[in-house]
Design a protein around this motif. Structure first.
Motif, PDB file in Angstrom:
ATOM      1  N   GLN A  40       0.789  -6.019   1.541  1.00 26.25           N
ATOM      2  CA  GLN A  40      -0.590  -5.556   1.668  1.00 26.25           C
ATOM      3  C   GLN A  40      -1.581  -6.680   1.396  1.00 26.25           C
ATOM      4  O   GLN A  40      -2.724  -6.639   1.855  1.00 26.25           O
ATOM      5  CB  GLN A  40      -0.831  -4.386   0.706  1.00 26.25           C
ATOM      6  CG  GLN A  40      -2.045  -3.544   1.053  1.00 26.25           C
ATOM      7  CD  GLN A  40      -2.136  -2.283   0.203  1.00 26.25           C
ATOM      8  OE1 GLN A  40      -1.126  -1.640  -0.081  1.00 26.25           O
ATOM      9  NE2 GLN A  40      -3.338  -1.946  -0.225  1.00 26.25           N
ATOM     10  N   ASP A 326       6.726   9.913  -5.686  1.00 21.26           N
ATOM     11  CA  ASP A 326       5.668   9.144  -6.339  1.00 21.26           C
ATOM     12  C   ASP A 326       5.819   9.168  -7.856  1.00 21.26           C
ATOM     13  O   ASP A 326       5.664   8.135  -8.522  1.00 21.26           O
ATOM     14  CB  ASP A 326       4.296   9.708  -5.974  1.00 21.26           C
ATOM     15  CG  ASP A 326       3.755   9.141  -4.671  1.00 21.26           C
ATOM     16  OD1 ASP A 326       4.425   8.274  -4.071  1.00 21.26           O
ATOM     17  OD2 ASP A 326       2.660   9.566  -4.256  1.00 21.26           O
ATOM     18  N   ALA A 466      -7.066   3.847  -4.512  1.00 17.61           N
ATOM     19  CA  ALA A 466      -6.130   4.156  -3.429  1.00 17.61           C
ATOM     20  C   ALA A 466      -5.449   2.879  -2.945  1.00 17.61           C
ATOM     21  O   ALA A 466      -4.232   2.849  -2.697  1.00 17.61           O
ATOM     22  CB  ALA A 466      -6.855   4.849  -2.283  1.00 17.61           C
ATOM     23  N   GLU A 467      -6.224   1.815  -2.820  1.00 14.00           N
ATOM     24  CA  GLU A 467      -5.658   0.547  -2.370  1.00 14.00           C
ATOM     25  C   GLU A 467      -4.721  -0.048  -3.416  1.00 14.00           C
ATOM     26  O   GLU A 467      -3.614  -0.504  -3.095  1.00 14.00           O
ATOM     27  CB  GLU A 467      -6.781  -0.439  -2.037  1.00 14.00           C
ATOM     28  CG  GLU A 467      -7.630  -0.014  -0.852  1.00 14.00           C
ATOM     29  CD  GLU A 467      -8.737  -1.010  -0.532  1.00 14.00           C
ATOM     30  OE1 GLU A 467      -8.626  -2.186  -0.952  1.00 14.00           O
ATOM     31  OE2 GLU A 467      -9.709  -0.626   0.144  1.00 14.00           O
ATOM     32  N   SER A 470      -1.435   2.059  -3.908  1.00 13.38           N
ATOM     33  CA  SER A 470      -0.594   2.290  -2.734  1.00 13.38           C
ATOM     34  C   SER A 470       0.819   1.721  -2.869  1.00 13.38           C
ATOM     35  O   SER A 470       1.786   2.378  -2.477  1.00 13.38           O
ATOM     36  CB  SER A 470      -1.279   1.722  -1.488  1.00 13.38           C
ATOM     37  OG  SER A 470      -0.462   1.902  -0.351  1.00 13.38           O
ATOM     38  N   PRO A 474       2.830   5.538  -2.973  1.00 17.72           N
ATOM     39  CA  PRO A 474       2.340   5.467  -1.591  1.00 17.72           C
ATOM     40  C   PRO A 474       1.983   6.810  -0.966  1.00 17.72           C
ATOM     41  O   PRO A 474       1.069   6.882  -0.150  1.00 17.72           O
ATOM     42  CB  PRO A 474       3.499   4.796  -0.840  1.00 17.72           C
ATOM     43  CG  PRO A 474       4.707   5.008  -1.696  1.00 17.72           C
ATOM     44  CD  PRO A 474       4.201   5.013  -3.107  1.00 17.72           C
ATOM     45  N   ALA A 477      -1.411   7.979  -2.600  1.00 18.97           N
ATOM     46  CA  ALA A 477      -2.476   7.048  -2.206  1.00 18.97           C
ATOM     47  C   ALA A 477      -2.879   7.265  -0.754  1.00 18.97           C
ATOM     48  O   ALA A 477      -4.069   7.220  -0.417  1.00 18.97           O
ATOM     49  CB  ALA A 477      -2.016   5.609  -2.430  1.00 18.97           C
ATOM     50  N   ALA A 478      -1.917   7.524   0.113  1.00 12.32           N
ATOM     51  CA  ALA A 478      -2.214   7.758   1.528  1.00 12.32           C
ATOM     52  C   ALA A 478      -3.006   9.053   1.720  1.00 12.32           C
ATOM     53  O   ALA A 478      -3.934   9.117   2.545  1.00 12.32           O
ATOM     54  CB  ALA A 478      -0.918   7.798   2.332  1.00 12.32           C
ATOM     55  N   TRP A 481      -6.529   8.322   0.593  1.00 11.89           N
ATOM     56  CA  TRP A 481      -7.197   7.445   1.567  1.00 11.89           C
ATOM     57  C   TRP A 481      -7.729   8.258   2.750  1.00 11.89           C
ATOM     58  O   TRP A 481      -8.884   8.075   3.178  1.00 11.89           O
ATOM     59  CB  TRP A 481      -6.205   6.392   2.033  1.00 11.89           C
ATOM     60  CG  TRP A 481      -6.773   5.299   2.885  1.00 11.89           C
ATOM     61  CD1 TRP A 481      -6.594   5.120   4.234  1.00 11.89           C
ATOM     62  CD2 TRP A 481      -7.594   4.216   2.444  1.00 11.89           C
ATOM     63  NE1 TRP A 481      -7.248   3.989   4.658  1.00 11.89           N
ATOM     64  CE2 TRP A 481      -7.879   3.420   3.583  1.00 11.89           C
ATOM     65  CE3 TRP A 481      -8.132   3.833   1.219  1.00 11.89           C
ATOM     66  CZ2 TRP A 481      -8.656   2.268   3.521  1.00 11.89           C
ATOM     67  CZ3 TRP A 481      -8.904   2.686   1.145  1.00 11.89           C
ATOM     68  CH2 TRP A 481      -9.169   1.923   2.276  1.00 11.89           C
ATOM     69  N   LEU A 493      -4.351   2.294   5.413  1.00  8.70           N
ATOM     70  CA  LEU A 493      -4.293   1.846   4.026  1.00  8.70           C
ATOM     71  C   LEU A 493      -3.408   0.609   3.878  1.00  8.70           C
ATOM     72  O   LEU A 493      -3.734  -0.315   3.128  1.00  8.70           O
ATOM     73  CB  LEU A 493      -3.756   2.986   3.147  1.00  8.70           C
ATOM     74  CG  LEU A 493      -3.560   2.697   1.657  1.00  8.70           C
ATOM     75  CD1 LEU A 493      -4.854   2.198   1.011  1.00  8.70           C
ATOM     76  CD2 LEU A 493      -3.070   3.958   0.938  1.00  8.70           C
TER      77      LEU A 493
END
Length: 528
Positions: A40, A326, A466-467, A470, A474, A477-478, A481, A493
């Protein structure tokens, strides 16, 4: 900001003698978080994992189950090891099997080069061998047996009797590389991490290295020695080479030059293989040694290392079926200091899930988006120019600080410290919302500019989270986003430059938002 860099990361390749437990998954998740972060960040990232399928232990396990070793390996890889990667959301770029043709061909070329260059000789050997470790044991790992094994010598790791083996084998002149290895550890003190692992390796090499037996004749499940087919390659010599055979050694020089050298994440019980034997092999072949070898600690259950043979192995899906992938990833990366042993308990997992994920992060996201929907028709509010107050500035400055510090910690393999830094922003935003009380501001029309500023600050804070989260969580976070509306205006993202996550004001005012599903549903669990 740090420049784009090459980042090749590996896990060990795991034995297929049994199904994976959470100790294996812990290694995979740690490597995945690092790989996702670097990917990322825009780094040229390649993440390799796989399976180790040769050797006496696999042969015996397959025989005990009434099948050929390759059939056993195929069955376990497809039914257990590859599905594990989906269960815990692993984003590996490649999966190497030591039964792959590319691997077997690369091993043969590597061995032939060492033999041609005079690094291999024939000799006789007698020593105590642990089938579980697939290793002739050093004196430091041989102990007297107790109970049913009283009077026998047993492996200090597996607590099972050792076998006295006497064979005519081929040997790698590893002793010739002792001084070069010590010089490596001295010149590059971060080559082996953490410091405790480095000290252990240095002490081991200073005691003196012996040459390494690299072939076997007592069984035939392995890669044949290219100049003598009556011998098969010692399973560790075979397995370690996966890191170069998967990236083009002997077959694709351009790809190999692009990827190598690697960063290795290993368990501390296999540190010596990766920090002593492996670099010596590479030196002999005229190849670069790895960038880093990082040894993490053991997962402990009831005070003992995770082990199927001791019935302390827990299947990853026992956790993910209840808490989700998660939560699995977050818990093991946050609760355990990476590089040290850590104890797993269902009670701690459940407590952290409720307090940190459901209440801390999930509830924060839900509240802020719900207030945007209620007070600003579901769009990102616009803060008035010059209306920023000290509390808003503190959040903005913290976001920048957190992103920078988290990146520094990831670069140092300190995953737990990176997450702790990010969580400072979670906690600060919760405190900020509670202190500013936007629900009270909404009751006074004259306070609408302040209400907009507060909710913009909170929303932009969620964008940064969120970034930053991630790579760790993930799935959640997605979802966040998408609900923030960020995908529509900023893109996917995974494409966001994570080292710039703390740059304030990236989510434009007026961005339409969506309803956020509950990120971490409340779970009623019974004590396991």
């Amino acid at each position: 900001m740090p420049e784009r860099q090459q980042f090749f990361l590996t896990t060990p390749i795991f034995y297929v003698n049994d199904a994976p437990h959470i100790g294996h998954a812990y290694t995979e998740v740690a490597a995945d978080v690092l790989a996702r972060w670097h990917r990322q960040a825009g780094d040229d990232t390649w993440f390799l994992t796989g399976t180790d399928e040769h050797g006496q232990k696999i042969l015996r396990t397959a025989t005990a189950n009434g099948v050929a070793p390759k059939e056993w390996a195929d069955r376990l890889v497809e039914s257990a090891w590859k599905p594990l990667l989906d269960t815990i959301d692993i984003s590996n770029d490649d999966f190497i099997r030591t039964t792959d043709a590319r691997h077997e061909e690369g091993v043969a070329k590597f061995l032939q080069k060492l033999y041609d260059d005079g690094h291999v000789y024939a000799g006789e050997f007698e020593a105590l061998y642990c089938v579980g470790c697939e290793e002739f044991k050093p004196k430091s790992e041989i102990v007297d047996g107790e109970g049913a094994f009283e009077g026998e010598k047993v492996c200090a790791i597996h607590s099972k009797p050792l076998e006295l083996l006497q064979e005519k084998n081929y040997f790698f002149k590893m002793s010739a590389f002792q001084d070069r290895l010590l010089a490596l550890y001295e010149e590059r003190p971060d080559f082996v991490q953490p410091a405790s692992a480095r000290n252990e390796v240095v002490a081991f090499v200073q005691q003196g290295l012996e040459d390494l037996s690299i072939s076997r004749t007592s069984f035939d499940w392995g890669i044949p020695i290219p100049w003598d087919s009556s011998h098969v390659t010692y399973v560790w010599f075979d397995a370690l080479l996966n890191y170069v055979t998967a990236t083009g050694y002997g077959s694709n020089a351009e790809e190999f030059a692009r990827r190598w050298p690697a960063n290795h994440i290993v368990g501390k019980d296999i540190l010596r293989f990766h920090a002593v034997i492996w670099p010596a092999m590479l030196m002999a072949a005229g190849l670069e040694v790895p960038e880093h070898v990082f040894a993490h600690g053991w997962l402990l259950v009831g005070g003992e290392k995770m082990s199927k043979s001791k019935l302390t192995g827990i299947a990853p899906n026992e956790i993910t079926d209840t808490f989700g992938s998660d939560a699995f990833r977050y818990y093991f990366m946050r609760a355990i200091s990476f590089g040290h042993d850590g104890s797993f308990s269902w009670e701690d997992l459940s407590a952290r899930y409720q307090a940190e994920l459901a209440n801390g992060f999930g509830n924060l996201a839900s509240r802020v988006l719900a207030m945007n929907a209620k007070y600003f028709d579901g769009v990102v509010p616009e803060a008035s120019a010059g209306a920023e107050q000290p509390a808003d500035i503190a959040i903005r400055e913290l976001a920048e600080s957190v992103a920078r510090r988290a990146d520094e910690k990831i670069d140092a393999f300190a995953i737990h410290e990176a997450i702790a830094a990010i969580w400072e922003l979670v906690d600060a935003l919760n405190g900020y919302v509670q202190e500013q009380q936007p629900w009270s501001l909404a009751k006074d029309p004259e306070q609408r500019p302040r209400l907009a500023a507060v909710l913009y600050t909170a929303t932009e804070g969620l964008r940064a989270l969120a970034e930053l989260l991630s790579p760790v969580i993930p799935v959640a976070a997605a979802k966040l986003w998408t609900a923030l509306g960020a995908e529509a205006v900023l893109g996917a993202l995974a494409d966001q430059p994570i080292r710039e996550a703390g740059s304030w004001g990236r989510l434009p005012a007026g961005t339409a938002q969506q309803r956020l599903d509950v990120l971490f549903p409340r779970i009623e669990t019974e004590s396991k």
